[in-house]
Design a protein around this motif. Sequence first.
Motif, PDB file in Angstrom:
ATOM      1  N   LEU A 219       0.825  -1.205   0.000  1.00  0.00           N
ATOM      2  CA  LEU A 219       0.000   0.000   0.000  1.00  0.00           C
ATOM      3  C   LEU A 219       0.860   1.255   0.000  1.00  0.00           C
ATOM      4  O   LEU A 219       0.377   2.343  -0.311  1.00  0.00           O
ATOM      5  N   LEU A 220       2.120   1.113   0.340  1.00  0.00           N
ATOM      6  CA  LEU A 220       3.018   2.253   0.383  1.00  0.00           C
ATOM      7  C   LEU A 220       3.564   2.535  -1.011  1.00  0.00           C
ATOM      8  O   LEU A 220       3.892   1.620  -1.767  1.00  0.00           O
ATOM      9  N   SER A 221       3.681   3.796  -1.337  1.00  0.00           N
ATOM     10  CA  SER A 221       4.213   4.185  -2.645  1.00  0.00           C
ATOM     11  C   SER A 221       5.700   3.868  -2.733  1.00  0.00           C
ATOM     12  O   SER A 221       6.373   3.632  -1.716  1.00  0.00           O
ATOM     13  N   ALA A 222       6.216   3.877  -3.946  1.00  0.00           N
ATOM     14  CA  ALA A 222       7.645   3.635  -4.146  1.00  0.00           C
ATOM     15  C   ALA A 222       8.472   4.681  -3.401  1.00  0.00           C
ATOM     16  O   ALA A 222       9.526   4.369  -2.829  1.00  0.00           O
ATOM     17  N   THR A 223       7.997   5.910  -3.372  1.00  0.00           N
ATOM     18  CA  THR A 223       8.708   6.974  -2.657  1.00  0.00           C
ATOM     19  C   THR A 223       8.728   6.713  -1.159  1.00  0.00           C
ATOM     20  O   THR A 223       9.772   6.867  -0.503  1.00  0.00           O
ATOM     21  N   SER A 224       7.592   6.289  -0.616  1.00  0.00           N
ATOM     22  CA  SER A 224       7.524   5.981   0.815  1.00  0.00           C
ATOM     23  C   SER A 224       8.429   4.807   1.163  1.00  0.00           C
ATOM     24  O   SER A 224       9.140   4.838   2.181  1.00  0.00           O
ATOM     25  N   ARG A 225       8.420   3.773   0.326  1.00  0.00           N
ATOM     26  CA  ARG A 225       9.261   2.605   0.603  1.00  0.00           C
ATOM     27  C   ARG A 225      10.738   2.974   0.558  1.00  0.00           C
ATOM     28  O   ARG A 225      11.523   2.541   1.411  1.00  0.00           O
ATOM     29  N   ALA A 226      11.124   3.755  -0.428  1.00  0.00           N
ATOM     30  CA  ALA A 226      12.525   4.153  -0.546  1.00  0.00           C
ATOM     31  C   ALA A 226      12.958   4.986   0.661  1.00  0.00           C
ATOM     32  O   ALA A 226      14.094   4.866   1.148  1.00  0.00           O
ATOM     33  N   TYR A 227      12.057   5.826   1.150  1.00  0.00           N
ATOM     34  CA  TYR A 227      12.356   6.649   2.322  1.00  0.00           C
ATOM     35  C   TYR A 227      12.618   5.776   3.548  1.00  0.00           C
ATOM     36  O   TYR A 227      13.619   5.968   4.265  1.00  0.00           O
ATOM     37  N   ILE A 228      11.748   4.806   3.793  1.00  0.00           N
ATOM     38  CA  ILE A 228      11.933   3.915   4.943  1.00  0.00           C
ATOM     39  C   ILE A 228      13.221   3.120   4.794  1.00  0.00           C
ATOM     40  O   ILE A 228      14.015   2.988   5.746  1.00  0.00           O
TER      41      ILE A 228
END
Length: 315
Positions: A219-228
């Motif tokens: 459910l997390l965007s690619a941007t959110s995943r990369a940030y984490i």
Amino acid sequence: MAIRSVSRARVLVPVGLLVAAGAVAAALQGQSGGVESRSQMSVVADTTSSAPPVVTPATAAPTPTATPTAVPAPAATAGAAAAALHSAVDRAEGAVSVAVTDLDTGQSLSYGGPGHDFATASIVKLDILAALLLRTQDLGTTPTAAQRDLATTMIENSDNDSATGLWDEIGADPGLDAANARFGLTATEAGQDGYWGLTSTTADDQLRLLRQVFTDESLLSATSRAYIQGLLDEVEEDQRWGVGAAASNGGYEVKNGWLPRDTDGLWVINSIGRVERDGHQLLIAVVSDGNSTDTDGMDLVESVARAAAEAVTGS
């Protein structure tokens, strides 16, 4: 290891396998009695008998760069992997559980701690951050500068005050439970009255959370995943123990949790993350409790992670 930020969080940990899965599962089934007896020594008594590990394909198909060719391993190799995993789990003073998925082959393994709920301690900080990012996505916004500062110290330094700040931002325990329901976690319950470190979970659920962070079936965007992922890659040096011990080339991202329980002084030690092992991308979650010392718990988690990774990859 310098122990930092242990005033409020608590900790604990699951396993996985690849080719010749049937042989390994059969070998472990024959040894399950020892695991059950160890599980029943935990701080919270188990009510379910120990079951053999179940090796299954991933729930969603992996996306490898090339089609993998599975070559069955010799029975002796599978038996050795089973024995090593059983031995690692059996040495636990309390309860331990491990869950592993190989993102390249789709093979998964879960083992140990049947029917046992583990306190998360600081590994819940990854869950808090995922919930925050899901919330901002829903609102069509991005984390504020203040939220990003809190996220950095919460993940990289495992700072408890930062975690409390973001816990409040996501709506405390109802907010975490709501996010986890959407993430597909089925056995995780947020801690009450601000005690986020007492969130209860299982290794299998932590693996589901890792899939939200490290795969595009999320459910997390690619941007959110990369940030984490970027924050997990920068965890400070004295906290880079745990599942990273299974990596073959030093490549891994990790979040750990550790804390002595107030009731008996026994330690909860948990570790979750992604590791690179012999060309395989593995998601590993190990949770444990009932450890006499933090060092004993860390050694246990690392030995279980190594054994589980070997069982899944055959190397």
